[in-house]
Motif scaffolding. Sequence first.
Motif, mmCIF file in Angstrom:
data_model
loop_
_atom_site.group_PDB
_atom_site.id
_atom_site.type_symbol
_atom_site.label_atom_id
_atom_site.label_comp_id
_atom_site.label_asym_id
_atom_site.label_seq_id
_atom_site.Cartn_x
_atom_site.Cartn_y
_atom_site.Cartn_z
ATOM 1 N N GLY A 159 0.863 -1.252 -0.125
ATOM 2 C CA GLY A 159 0.062 0.007 0.058
ATOM 3 C C GLY A 159 0.764 1.288 -0.001
ATOM 4 O O GLY A 159 0.212 2.323 0.101
ATOM 5 N N TRP A 160 2.123 1.068 -0.196
ATOM 6 C CA TRP A 160 3.032 2.516 -0.010
ATOM 7 C C TRP A 160 3.578 2.392 -1.404
ATOM 8 O O TRP A 160 4.153 1.601 -1.960
ATOM 9 N N THR A 161 3.506 3.681 -2.158
ATOM 10 C CA THR A 161 4.326 3.927 -3.332
ATOM 11 C C THR A 161 5.531 4.545 -3.227
ATOM 12 O O THR A 161 5.574 5.876 -2.796
ATOM 13 N N LEU A 162 6.615 4.330 -3.840
ATOM 14 C CA LEU A 162 7.861 4.874 -3.825
ATOM 15 C C LEU A 162 8.342 5.223 -5.342
ATOM 16 O O LEU A 162 8.471 4.355 -6.104
ATOM 17 N N VAL A 163 8.611 6.298 -5.671
ATOM 18 C CA VAL A 163 9.003 7.008 -6.841
ATOM 19 C C VAL A 163 10.470 7.231 -6.661
ATOM 20 O O VAL A 163 10.789 8.114 -5.947
ATOM 21 N N THR A 164 11.445 6.768 -7.490
ATOM 22 C CA THR A 164 12.841 7.033 -7.424
ATOM 23 C C THR A 164 13.325 7.447 -8.806
ATOM 24 O O THR A 164 12.960 6.669 -9.854
ATOM 25 N N SER A 165 14.312 8.271 -8.844
ATOM 26 C CA SER A 165 15.171 8.602 -10.191
ATOM 27 C C SER A 165 16.395 8.833 -10.043
ATOM 28 O O SER A 165 16.822 9.046 -8.696
ATOM 29 N N ARG A 166 17.234 8.946 -10.946
ATOM 30 C CA ARG A 166 18.788 8.993 -10.865
ATOM 31 C C ARG A 166 19.425 10.382 -10.829
ATOM 32 O O ARG A 166 20.158 10.708 -9.827
ATOM 33 N N THR A 167 18.829 11.274 -11.748
ATOM 34 C CA THR A 167 19.589 12.658 -11.968
ATOM 35 C C THR A 167 18.462 13.698 -12.358
ATOM 36 O O THR A 167 17.301 13.519 -12.957
ATOM 37 N N PRO A 168 19.125 14.722 -12.526
ATOM 38 C CA PRO A 168 18.111 15.917 -13.160
ATOM 39 C C PRO A 168 17.816 15.611 -14.499
ATOM 40 O O PRO A 168 16.735 16.114 -15.094
ATOM 41 N N ASP A 169 18.520 14.940 -15.240
ATOM 42 C CA ASP A 169 18.105 14.444 -16.608
ATOM 43 C C ASP A 169 16.672 13.798 -16.652
ATOM 44 O O ASP A 169 16.160 13.507 -17.508
ATOM 45 N N ASP A 170 16.598 12.962 -15.425
ATOM 46 C CA ASP A 170 15.170 12.257 -15.420
ATOM 47 C C ASP A 170 14.052 12.874 -14.915
ATOM 48 O O ASP A 170 13.059 12.422 -14.423
ATOM 49 N N LEU A 171 14.222 14.264 -14.803
ATOM 50 C CA LEU A 171 13.017 14.988 -13.995
ATOM 51 C C LEU A 171 11.677 14.787 -14.564
ATOM 52 O O LEU A 171 10.680 15.009 -14.111
ATOM 53 N N GLU A 172 11.752 14.697 -15.955
ATOM 54 C CA GLU A 172 10.461 14.734 -16.806
ATOM 55 C C GLU A 172 9.684 13.666 -16.180
ATOM 56 O O GLU A 172 8.329 13.446 -15.763
ATOM 57 N N ALA A 173 10.396 12.247 -16.303
ATOM 58 C CA ALA A 173 9.731 11.211 -16.059
ATOM 59 C C ALA A 173 9.487 11.239 -14.444
ATOM 60 O O ALA A 173 8.462 10.556 -13.975
ATOM 61 N N PHE A 174 10.365 11.614 -13.815
ATOM 62 C CA PHE A 174 10.264 11.779 -12.170
ATOM 63 C C PHE A 174 9.071 12.391 -11.697
ATOM 64 O O PHE A 174 8.154 11.994 -10.737
ATOM 65 N N ASN A 175 8.764 13.735 -12.462
ATOM 66 C CA ASN A 175 7.673 14.193 -11.970
ATOM 67 C C ASN A 175 6.438 13.777 -12.581
ATOM 68 O O ASN A 175 5.348 14.010 -11.714
ATOM 69 N N ARG A 176 6.262 13.208 -13.761
ATOM 70 C CA ARG A 176 5.133 12.689 -14.104
ATOM 71 C C ARG A 176 4.611 11.395 -13.264
ATOM 72 O O ARG A 176 3.460 11.179 -12.828
ATOM 73 N N GLU A 177 5.723 10.619 -12.582
ATOM 74 C CA GLU A 177 5.364 9.586 -11.579
ATOM 75 C C GLU A 177 4.969 9.929 -10.311
ATOM 76 O O GLU A 177 4.041 9.413 -9.807
ATOM 77 N N ALA A 178 5.775 11.067 -10.219
ATOM 78 C CA ALA A 178 5.400 11.376 -8.714
ATOM 79 C C ALA A 178 4.053 12.043 -8.485
ATOM 80 O O ALA A 178 3.324 11.831 -7.745
ATOM 81 N N LEU A 179 3.442 12.854 -9.548
ATOM 82 C CA LEU A 179 2.297 13.432 -9.718
ATOM 83 C C LEU A 179 1.227 12.321 -9.585
ATOM 84 O O LEU A 179 0.268 12.532 -8.941
ATOM 85 N N LYS A 180 1.410 11.273 -10.469
ATOM 86 C CA LYS A 180 0.415 10.086 -10.410
ATOM 87 C C LYS A 180 0.302 9.547 -9.032
ATOM 88 O O LYS A 180 -0.691 9.167 -8.344
ATOM 89 N N ALA A 181 1.370 9.445 -8.342
ATOM 90 C CA ALA A 181 1.648 8.431 -7.067
ATOM 91 C C ALA A 181 1.032 9.586 -5.996
ATOM 92 O O ALA A 181 0.275 9.067 -4.989
ATOM 93 N N PHE A 182 1.066 10.784 -6.186
ATOM 94 C CA PHE A 182 0.405 11.881 -5.086
ATOM 95 C C PHE A 182 -0.905 12.036 -5.589
ATOM 96 O O PHE A 182 -1.826 12.616 -4.691
ATOM 97 N N GLY A 183 -1.622 11.403 -6.645
ATOM 98 C CA GLY A 183 -2.928 11.510 -7.036
ATOM 99 C C GLY A 183 -3.226 13.172 -7.466
ATOM 100 O O GLY A 183 -4.444 13.681 -7.695
ATOM 101 N N LEU A 184 -2.264 13.672 -8.166
ATOM 102 C CA LEU A 184 -2.151 14.997 -8.946
ATOM 103 C C LEU A 184 -2.085 14.802 -10.520
ATOM 104 O O LEU A 184 -2.119 15.796 -11.049
ATOM 105 N N GLY A 185 -1.926 13.665 -10.893
ATOM 106 C CA GLY A 185 -1.286 13.405 -12.107
ATOM 107 C C GLY A 185 -2.663 12.603 -13.117
ATOM 108 O O GLY A 185 -3.221 12.035 -12.710
#
Length: 182
Positions: free
Chosen positions: A156-182
């Motif tokens: 029941g717990w969601t963890l989103v991780t990424s490597r570097t600033p180059d990955d911010l587009e994917a990080f933001n997309r998945e984080a917003l989904k996990a937060f219920g904002l995407g």
Amino acid sequence: MAEQLRIAFLVAQEGIEQVELTDPWQHVEKAGGVPRLLAPKLGSVQGFNHLTPADTFEVDVPFSEAVDTDYDALVLPGGVANADAVRLDADAVRIVQEHVAAGKPIAAICHAPWLLVEADVVRGKMLTSFPSLATDIRNAGGSWEDLEVQVCVMNGWTLVTSRTPDDLEAFNREALKAFGLG
């Protein structure tokens, strides 16, 4: 009108990789969330563009006053100095542990998973991060892969991780989904 989701960004007083704070912050705001900056103490924190000092940001709440019920999710920005300092703060560790226990999502980028290792919440989880953390994550019982973004949902717990600033587009997309904002 529905209550806006409150997203806590946990940082140290300095050494924050600025774009890993500001880019997700802007995406949370644009999606209708309310970002809040948490740090060891009130005042300002220092962002960096890698090793070069950049902008400062005002802290909203010190870690010691943060209550889990005040926030719906966490973002953990990276930066080597930031991640190394924040993982030594007992209140930051407590905040992470409380969020995991409550099943609230966490998004961590670059060196930020060090705080997750310190909080002992990576066991059995799949993560990505800056490559130098791979051994730390594995030693803490997690699995590590070199991916743009990793979404791990377990118990029941969601963890989103990424490597570097180059990955911010994917990080933001998945984080917003996990937060219920995407």
